[in-house]
Design a protein around this motif. Structure first.
Motif, PDB file in Angstrom:
ATOM      1  N   GLU D  19      39.815 -13.463  24.217  1.00 31.10           N
ATOM      2  CA  GLU D  19      38.573 -12.688  24.204  1.00 31.10           C
ATOM      3  C   GLU D  19      37.793 -12.936  22.910  1.00 31.10           C
ATOM      4  OE1 GLU D  19      40.983  -9.553  26.919  1.00 31.10           O
ATOM      5  OE2 GLU D  19      39.974  -8.733  25.158  1.00 31.10           O
ATOM      6  N   ASN D  20      38.508 -12.993  21.800  1.00 29.05           N
ATOM      7  CA  ASN D  20      37.831 -13.249  20.523  1.00 29.05           C
ATOM      8  C   ASN D  20      37.309 -14.687  20.434  1.00 29.05           C
ATOM      9  OD1 ASN D  20      38.161 -10.657  19.546  1.00 29.05           O
ATOM     10  ND2 ASN D  20      40.162 -11.108  18.633  1.00 29.05           N
ATOM     11  N   LEU D  21      38.093 -15.619  20.940  1.00 31.74           N
ATOM     12  CA  LEU D  21      37.656 -17.028  20.922  1.00 31.74           C
ATOM     13  C   LEU D  21      36.424 -17.212  21.807  1.00 31.74           C
ATOM     14  CD1 LEU D  21      41.170 -18.747  21.091  1.00 31.74           C
ATOM     15  CD2 LEU D  21      39.515 -19.014  19.210  1.00 31.74           C
ATOM     16  N   SER D  22      36.373 -16.509  22.938  1.00 31.50           N
ATOM     17  CA  SER D  22      35.276 -16.712  23.893  1.00 31.50           C
ATOM     18  C   SER D  22      33.932 -16.276  23.317  1.00 31.50           C
ATOM     19  CB  SER D  22      35.562 -15.957  25.199  1.00 31.50           C
ATOM     20  OG  SER D  22      35.255 -14.584  25.034  1.00 31.50           O
ATOM     21  N   ALA D  23      33.954 -15.407  22.307  1.00 28.91           N
ATOM     22  CA  ALA D  23      32.701 -14.951  21.701  1.00 28.91           C
ATOM     23  C   ALA D  23      32.210 -15.906  20.616  1.00 28.91           C
ATOM     24  CB  ALA D  23      32.879 -13.546  21.123  1.00 28.91           C
ATOM     25  N   LEU D  24      33.015 -16.907  20.266  1.00 26.38           N
ATOM     26  CA  LEU D  24      32.596 -17.851  19.227  1.00 26.38           C
ATOM     27  C   LEU D  24      31.752 -18.958  19.843  1.00 26.38           C
ATOM     28  CD1 LEU D  24      35.919 -18.312  17.177  1.00 26.38           C
ATOM     29  CD2 LEU D  24      34.038 -16.709  16.768  1.00 26.38           C
ATOM     30  N   PRO D  25      30.616 -19.289  19.225  1.00 18.72           N
ATOM     31  CA  PRO D  25      29.832 -20.413  19.739  1.00 18.72           C
ATOM     32  C   PRO D  25      30.626 -21.715  19.567  1.00 18.72           C
ATOM     33  CG  PRO D  25      28.694 -19.277  17.925  1.00 18.72           C
ATOM     34  CD  PRO D  25      30.045 -18.699  18.016  1.00 18.72           C
ATOM     35  N   PHE D  26      30.469 -22.634  20.487  1.00 19.45           N
ATOM     36  CA  PHE D  26      31.079 -23.974  20.401  1.00 19.45           C
ATOM     37  C   PHE D  26      32.579 -23.979  20.653  1.00 19.45           C
ATOM     38  CE2 PHE D  26      27.644 -23.838  17.091  1.00 19.45           C
ATOM     39  CZ  PHE D  26      26.650 -24.317  17.935  1.00 19.45           C
TER      40      PHE D  26
END
Lengths: 339, 339, 339, 339
Positions: D19-26
């Motif tokens: 979930e945290n990774l999915s909010a990061l651009p790129f």
């Protein structure tokens, strides 16, 4: 299932809404319009905005777009609200709705006739601290509310250019606190009494505004309240609310970047409050757009509707009149009066 | 070397002064007068008071007695001040000096002509917290003062009998805060604007008083301020002062009986503020009489003189007039006005 | 009715006791003895001490004197206790009772046989914060105690001369915390495990002492605890206690001279803790002598008796042994062991 | 430019990372593997995970996947690390690296040989409060560190099943604090001395573990420290760190859901600490994965590498040995010893 949104106005706050919306599942920010858009290409790509345009009417004509965020200068709000309402799209409009009670009322009438939803951007209603405080007050945790105290101070004054176009301290800055007062006490304001001063920058006085003010309120339910504003709290954004009631008192304090305390030979040091509204109300801005989506998609309650926008404007106008005339202003007389 | 004192009026506050004076080296409380004294025998023995009398004139005639504490009901203060001054003894007088600006002025004139010393019992000026706050403000620690906020709330309203004879909320209770405002800002009050309400007990309204009030002040130096009072802060005596200046903000919080915090399943609990003025200002009451002795014996500075008493009364009168008339009152106009 | 007291030893702490006793009604400090007394004339006059002598035996022989305060160097305590006990006067003895468990036990035996009262000067038991904390623990406010944390740090190390004669950090400084541990948990210590370091001043190490230490305790009731000591907390006297229990946690924080907070551009500043034990335990020192008078005159409970003195010494000895040998020490084994 | 990630293990912490990774651009989370994946379909769609599989080897073989998160049970970590390293993908591995120092060393050797990056999931190193505290210590803001105090308590014990497979309190829970100790002091641990107790649930003792513990540490730089752990702080997750130095003291306190304080007749109430690690370290978990991406993509510094994982394990093992044997354990001797 996707909720498709268009944004009119991509300044600081418009961009912030796009960024917060882009993190919500099932929400698509399809189009953004502004007077200039060339500099926004990279930003738009990063947040998957599909279309940039200088003509916001394209957004109104786009059948895919279900709701519009109005993040343009205040003087344009009322006109755009009417256009959007007639295009049958739901509306999120930044505060204040307009600088003119008359214009605001006209816009709200169109909204009412067309049946679209309108949420006004009083972001502080969505702050977890203030929500908790309101809950305590509403649940009778401190009995019947007697006295409200709001402290609301910016870290630094804006530019003189900004101030000239701001509508003045009451309409630009204290309007948030007028809304907070109604939200927190759950009752309408009856009378407004203002004192103001130019203490921070004489140029602010030269353009006809003030930079420091105290406004006393009385409420329909009998409670009384006071708001103090300063354009310059050098230690950071000072945002505190306190309610005294018949059975107790509840208050919320400033938020700080960390809980650190450093004790040295001469003193104990802790962090200043979070610097300004972007930092302080980070979560509130997220909640605000979530709730707008909930309102439009799931028919949830409107936490900050057009009338909330109108009432805050009325109080701001009354505060200005009180300051100018040197006496308290009664809101009910005031309305007919100010027409 | 002994400094010999007589006390007129042995109610709660008169007794407190005796007890505090008795702990000072070189101070002798020789005589105490009151309407009734029979019940005071044991108490007098305990604190080495040598003489109890129902006739305070005996104290004025006693050549050993160098100073008099006036702790009688307010209505008698001005008259007794004149008598004591004419007897050439120094005077400590409880607040307010009188309920009448005219009487106060007459009493101060006699004091001035006779050259005796007069200290007025605004005890809060002697509180370590407020002294420290004033020091910071005076030393420029927060730059130029812009905005003052005083919160001052009693834990419970007094009896209706007390209220009837109190001179009203502004003269009885907020007068402390008017003095604090002048002390903290170091400038005279220019205008006063009051709102008030009866929210705690309708009987208070029936006898013509209010129980909740907010008063806005403007100062000669340009600063603005606000005081809020309630006769009932159910959580204890709420005494807070805050000053915002051009370079920062300083404030003092309530004092609590202990620093304990208890964290249990549902909440973290800490102590309420100290219950009322006797507890909260315990040290201030001691310092107050020490400073009076210093003033009389060592010629130290008068920290709270007759004019301080007069000015606070003027502001209290103006606040009452503002409340009654529904508009701000200008203090300079006011004086001629109110004669 | 007067309670007449003699003081043996008029150093800082002896003088403090005289000053606190002199403020109590019905208490008479008749005589004070010390090795030198000439410099004490003014001080004695100020506090109405009637007699100054270099021979403390005069106090023991004075039939008017009902109780004796022993405020001499620790090495003389046990001997004087025995003499005072045989003179049938009640005893207040500064901590520690002695540096030798054997001597302490012998002194306590004489006390026991003669039936005089003995209160040991662990002043922290009389501090309002710690009393409140103990009350919460005792009343089950946090359930069954599991874990105790005591932080106890001096603002600055004493002179090397003092340290040489102090009995070492455990016997001189942490002994207060060992007593606090027993007081707070209400159970005896079973095992002691120490680490220590010389981090502040190498000279402290050169004379065989340490300046920083952590001691872990286990208690007979199953709880565990930890104490940390430093001879130099540059920010002031750091005195905190915390108890974790099955139903919650309670703790007390440092006391500060005022509640002031100053917010400026870069930081928020508040006061350091009160500087040292004289300031921090001002009220505790007053309560301590009040309770001793209550014990002697009114037969009230002994809040800190000879056994409390002995147990703290035993733990201090065990801590030293643990530090020296590098392993935990069991107190029950230890006693037979250390005879 | 996209950084493509695969996740092995989709329990609570694996899902949180996605979930945290999915909010990061790129950043693209392409594949997630777990023993069962059927229940994850909706969740995967919501966070744009493209592939769900029960065979993690597919992830290792996927040439698009550049880095792997290992979020499986601890007993499998070391083996998977070796496999991933050999597949030449960068690794984020949850703590602890393994239950066996030997296995951990072997895994680290493979990592070292293959040259892939390895970040260990000690999330607290990424918490803003602790980062600020470390910065103050590192910058000499409190002089030379003398004494460290870590309090770390869970709100409620896990199930007995969890405890049986946890590796014990030191390896499962206090390992975070061992890492924090090294991080905060910036020096290696020399000796470890533990006391522990079963006070919360006897079943925890029956399966050979403890639920309450205090561990004393000495560091190579001379500082000393103490950690206390409890499996049950009924008031919420208690996470505090304090460092005393030669020039001052700095500490961070618990985070609370809001700043609200409610003052009623009997008490002032504030919020408990945030409930548990998911709430308390919300931001730290986000920063942790950001920093991992920075490490892999931009070659930034590894804030928590394999050796950090190893050292914490060594201390945990030593603490267990100290508890079992009843004496302090020296880490340098210990390593050879424990082979």
């Amino acid at each position: 299932m996707t909720f498709t949104i268009g944004i009119i106005g991509a300044g600081r706050i418009g961009q912030l809404h796009v960024e917060n919306l882009s993190a919500l599942p099932f929400v698509r920010v399809k189009s953004v319009s502004d007077i200039k858009v060339d500099h926004l290409q990279d930003w738009a790509a990063r947040y998957q905005v599909e279309e940039l345009t200088t003509d916001y009417h394209l957004l109104l004509q786009d059948p895919e777009i279900q709701a519009i965020f109005i993040c343009t200068p205040t003087s344009t709000h009322a006109g755009i609200i009417k256009e959007v309402a007639l295009s049958k799209k739901d509306i999120f409009c930044e505060k204040p709705v307009s600088f003119s009670v008359k214009e605001t009322k006209e816009a709200l009438e169109v909204v009412s006739k067309t049946g679209v939803k309108l949420q006004v951007g009083f972001n502080r209603r969505f702050d977890p601290d203030f929500i908790k405080l309101r809950q305590v007050v509403e649940d009778g945790g401190i009995g019947i509310p007697h006295l409200l105290k709001i402290t609301s101070r910016d870290p630094a004054p804006p530019s003189i250019d900004y101030i000239i176009n701001s509508g003045g301290l009451f309409m630009d800055m204290m309007i948030h606190d007028f809304d907070m007062a109604r939200f927190m006490i759950g009752s309408e304001v009856k009378t407004v009494s203002a004192v103001g001063a130019v203490l921070i920058d004489p140029k602010i006085g030269e353009v006809g505004d003030i930079d420091t003010a105290i406004v006393t309120l009385t409420f329909a339910n009998g409670a009384i309240g006071v708001i103090d504003n300063s354009r310059q709290a050098i230690y950071g954004y000072d945002q505190r609310v306190e309610v005294l009631g018949s059975e107790g008192m509840a208050h919320v304090e400033n938020n700080r970047p960390s809980t650190i305390e450093i004790s040295t030979k001469d003193r104990v040091v802790k962090d200043n409050p979070l610097y300004f509204f972007i930092e302080r109300y980070k979560d509130a801005y997220i909640e605000e757009v979530k709730e707008f989506v909930n309102l439009c998609v799931m028919g949830k309650k409107n936490i900050c509707d057009g009338n909330d926008g109108l009432q805050a404007e009325l109080i701001a106008k009354a505060a200005k009149e009180s300051l100018d005339k040197g006496h308290p202003v009664h809101l009910d007389l005031y309305e007919s009066h100010s027409k």
